[in-house]
Design a protein around this motif. Structure first.
Motif, short mmCIF file in Angstrom:
data_model
loop_
_atom_site.label_atom_id
_atom_site.label_comp_id
_atom_site.label_asym_id
_atom_site.label_seq_id
_atom_site.Cartn_x
_atom_site.Cartn_y
_atom_site.Cartn_z
N ALA A 17 0.89 -1.10 0.07
CA ALA A 17 0.02 0.08 -0.18
C ALA A 17 0.91 1.35 -0.08
CB ALA A 17 -0.85 0.06 1.17
N ASP A 18 2.03 1.04 0.78
CA ASP A 18 2.97 2.49 0.68
C ASP A 18 4.20 2.04 0.52
OD1 ASP A 18 2.11 2.62 4.50
OD2 ASP A 18 3.29 1.32 3.21
N ALA A 19 4.62 1.01 0.01
CA ALA A 19 6.06 0.80 -0.41
C ALA A 19 6.64 1.74 -1.28
CB ALA A 19 6.20 -0.66 -0.84
N GLU A 20 7.82 2.35 -1.12
CA GLU A 20 8.56 3.42 -2.08
C GLU A 20 8.72 2.56 -3.45
OE1 GLU A 20 10.28 6.85 -3.19
OE2 GLU A 20 9.32 6.44 -1.42
N LEU A 21 9.08 1.46 -3.40
CA LEU A 21 9.17 0.60 -4.91
C LEU A 21 8.94 -0.78 -4.50
CD1 LEU A 21 10.08 0.31 -7.91
CD2 LEU A 21 12.57 -0.05 -6.98
N ALA A 22 8.15 -1.61 -5.19
CA ALA A 22 7.94 -2.76 -4.98
C ALA A 22 7.73 -3.64 -6.17
CB ALA A 22 6.70 -3.14 -4.12
N PHE A 23 7.95 -4.84 -6.31
CA PHE A 23 7.83 -5.78 -7.61
C PHE A 23 6.94 -6.98 -7.01
CE2 PHE A 23 11.72 -3.83 -8.18
CZ PHE A 23 11.64 -3.17 -9.44
N VAL A 24 5.90 -7.12 -7.76
CA VAL A 24 5.23 -8.34 -7.43
C VAL A 24 5.34 -9.44 -8.46
CG1 VAL A 24 2.76 -8.90 -6.91
CG2 VAL A 24 3.76 -6.69 -6.38
N ILE A 25 5.44 -10.65 -8.03
CA ILE A 25 5.82 -11.83 -9.05
C ILE A 25 4.66 -12.95 -9.00
CG2 ILE A 25 7.62 -13.31 -9.78
CD1 ILE A 25 9.48 -11.85 -8.00
N ASP A 26 4.38 -13.52 -10.07
CA ASP A 26 3.55 -14.51 -10.11
C ASP A 26 4.31 -15.44 -11.39
OD1 ASP A 26 1.79 -16.74 -10.44
OD2 ASP A 26 0.00 -15.53 -10.64
N GLY A 41 2.11 2.96 -3.49
CA GLY A 41 0.58 2.44 -3.66
C GLY A 41 0.17 2.51 -5.19
N GLU A 42 1.00 2.62 -6.13
CA GLU A 42 0.41 3.01 -7.49
C GLU A 42 1.21 1.87 -8.44
OE1 GLU A 42 -1.21 6.52 -10.11
OE2 GLU A 42 1.10 6.76 -9.56
N THR A 43 0.27 1.21 -9.42
CA THR A 43 0.83 0.43 -10.36
C THR A 43 1.56 1.34 -11.53
OG1 THR A 43 -0.74 -1.55 -9.67
CG2 THR A 43 0.85 -1.77 -11.56
N VAL A 44 2.83 1.15 -11.64
CA VAL A 44 3.17 2.04 -12.70
C VAL A 44 3.57 1.10 -14.04
CG1 VAL A 44 4.10 3.87 -10.97
CG2 VAL A 44 5.83 1.97 -11.81
N ALA A 45 4.00 -0.17 -13.96
CA ALA A 45 4.24 -0.93 -14.89
C ALA A 45 3.99 -2.46 -14.64
CB ALA A 45 5.93 -0.93 -15.26
N GLY A 46 3.55 -3.21 -15.66
CA GLY A 46 3.28 -4.47 -15.75
C GLY A 46 3.81 -5.07 -16.92
N ILE A 47 4.09 -6.64 -16.92
CA ILE A 47 4.62 -7.42 -17.79
C ILE A 47 3.99 -8.54 -17.54
CG2 ILE A 47 6.48 -8.75 -18.65
CD1 ILE A 47 8.32 -6.24 -17.52
N ILE A 48 3.37 -9.07 -18.88
CA ILE A 48 2.65 -10.46 -19.05
C ILE A 48 3.39 -11.26 -20.07
CG2 ILE A 48 0.49 -11.82 -19.09
CD1 ILE A 48 -1.16 -9.18 -18.54
N HIS A 49 3.77 -12.30 -19.55
CA HIS A 49 4.84 -13.09 -20.66
C HIS A 49 4.08 -14.37 -20.90
CE1 HIS A 49 8.06 -14.39 -22.86
NE2 HIS A 49 8.26 -15.29 -22.09
N PHE A 100 -16.07 -4.41 -7.22
CA PHE A 100 -17.66 -4.81 -6.97
C PHE A 100 -18.32 -3.50 -6.41
CE2 PHE A 100 -17.50 -9.69 -6.89
CZ PHE A 100 -16.96 -9.84 -8.27
N ASP A 101 -17.42 -2.78 -5.41
CA ASP A 101 -18.24 -1.70 -4.79
C ASP A 101 -18.00 -0.38 -5.68
OD1 ASP A 101 -15.64 -0.77 -4.22
OD2 ASP A 101 -15.99 -0.91 -2.33
N GLY A 102 -17.26 -0.36 -6.87
CA GLY A 102 -17.10 0.62 -7.67
C GLY A 102 -16.03 1.44 -7.49
N THR A 103 -15.22 1.08 -6.33
CA THR A 103 -13.94 1.94 -6.16
C THR A 103 -12.63 1.31 -7.01
OG1 THR A 103 -13.48 0.36 -4.16
CG2 THR A 103 -14.64 2.59 -3.77
N PRO A 104 -11.81 2.00 -7.04
CA PRO A 104 -10.59 1.65 -7.78
C PRO A 104 -9.93 0.48 -6.88
CG PRO A 104 -10.31 4.15 -7.55
CD PRO A 104 -11.60 3.50 -6.75
N TYR A 105 -9.09 -0.58 -7.89
CA TYR A 105 -8.47 -1.43 -7.30
C TYR A 105 -6.91 -1.06 -6.86
CZ TYR A 105 -5.64 -5.70 -7.03
OH TYR A 105 -4.66 -6.73 -6.76
N ARG A 106 -6.53 -1.35 -5.78
CA ARG A 106 -5.19 -0.74 -5.26
C ARG A 106 -4.39 -1.58 -4.60
NH1 ARG A 106 -5.72 4.48 -6.13
NH2 ARG A 106 -7.66 5.59 -5.56
#
Length: 275
Positions: A86-95, A120-128, A242-248
């Motif tokens: 939610a507030d990490a300065e820089l994070a990478f999320v891996i699946d 807390g904002e997604t700035v880039a994404g990769i799907i391979h 589902f409640d209309g709010t942005p996904y974060r």
């Protein structure tokens, strides 16, 4: 903290190398000891998941030593990493292998997903796609692109809005509890055609490229959604909980729908999800 174009190229190369070295050599080549159940017979982990995540994590730590790294498999050992997004300065999320059930079954519908978040904002994404070598890359504010194995690149765009009975989509009702599960499954009959890939990587690629009109999920683990939601949004689509709010980043409950535009989203929320 910003991510440069050079960093994006590095991340894409990390994912491709992990696919070539750890994932594809094991595809349709797994022994019984290489596959384990996590929570059920449909929630699996393989040696490919573990080794690919380990390889990508090591490369990220070397280049970005201060970053938070959230891997699907590592999460089992430390659950606190997801709220920290939610507030990490820089994070990478891996699946490492999204669609592990398909991968273990020998079905070539799986992918590797990597998302980058800054405060807390997604700035880039990769799907391979390890099988075909195709890669979807999304950069906040700069669009979403599909790059083929041969280097050809095209910009992604979501489907044009349509009446619900003309829409093609998918809704992951399997993770829902009753009575939502039965109601949502029955309501999918209102769409023209429905798909269930059991793979977020494929679902987000399909919806961001206009092959599907909509997708929806009730389970919101970040490695399944952050990269794909950004790709869909950068391709012109509307995604919200589902409640209309942005996904974060950091949120794991509330359900999510991705649709061509806000009006289509409202139709799907009303007619498919219902109460």
């Amino acid at each position: 903290m910003t991510i440069s174009d050079t960093d994006i190229l590095f991340l894409g190369e990390c994912v491709r190398q992990a696919a070539q070295a750890e994932i594809m050599p094991r595809f349709r080549n797994l022994g019984a000891a290489d596959v384990s159940e996590k929570t059920s017979a449909t929630d699996l982990v393989t040696q490919a998941d573990l080794l690919a995540e380990h390889r990508i994590t090591a490369a990220l730590k070397e280049r970005f030593p201060a970053a938070l790294i959230v891997g699907e498999e590592a999460y089992d050992a430390d659950k606190s990493v997801v709220p920290a997004l939610a507030d990490a300065e820089l994070a990478f999320v891996i699946d490492p292998v999204d669609g592990t059930f398909n991968f273990a079954a020998g079905l070539p519908v799986f992918g590797t997903m990597l998302a980058v978040t800054v405060r807390g904002e997604t700035v880039a994404g990769i799907i391979h796609d390890p099988v075909l070598g195709d890669t979807v890359t999304a950069i906040k504010g700069a669009g979403a692109f599909l790059t083929r194995q041969d280097g050809q690149s095209s910009k992604l765009k979501v489907a044009e809005p349509a009446a619900l009975n003309q829409m093609v989509g998918g809704m992951s009702w399997g993770h829902m509890d009753e009575p939502d599960r039965s109601r949502t499954c029955a309501n999918m009959a209102k769409a023209r055609m429905t798909f269930a890939f059991n793979c977020s990587a494929y679902e987000y690629w399909m919806v961001a490229s206009g092959k599907l009109h909509f997708i929806g999920h009730s389970k919101l683990m970040p490695w399944d959604h952050l990269a794909g939601v950004l790709a869909h949004q950068e391709a012109g689509g509307h995604t919200a909980k589902f409640d209309g709010t942005p996904y974060r980043p950091g949120e794991i409950s509330g359900g999510i729908i991705s649709a061509p535009d806000r009006e289509s989203w409202q139709t799907i929320r009303r007619e498919i999800i219902g109460h």
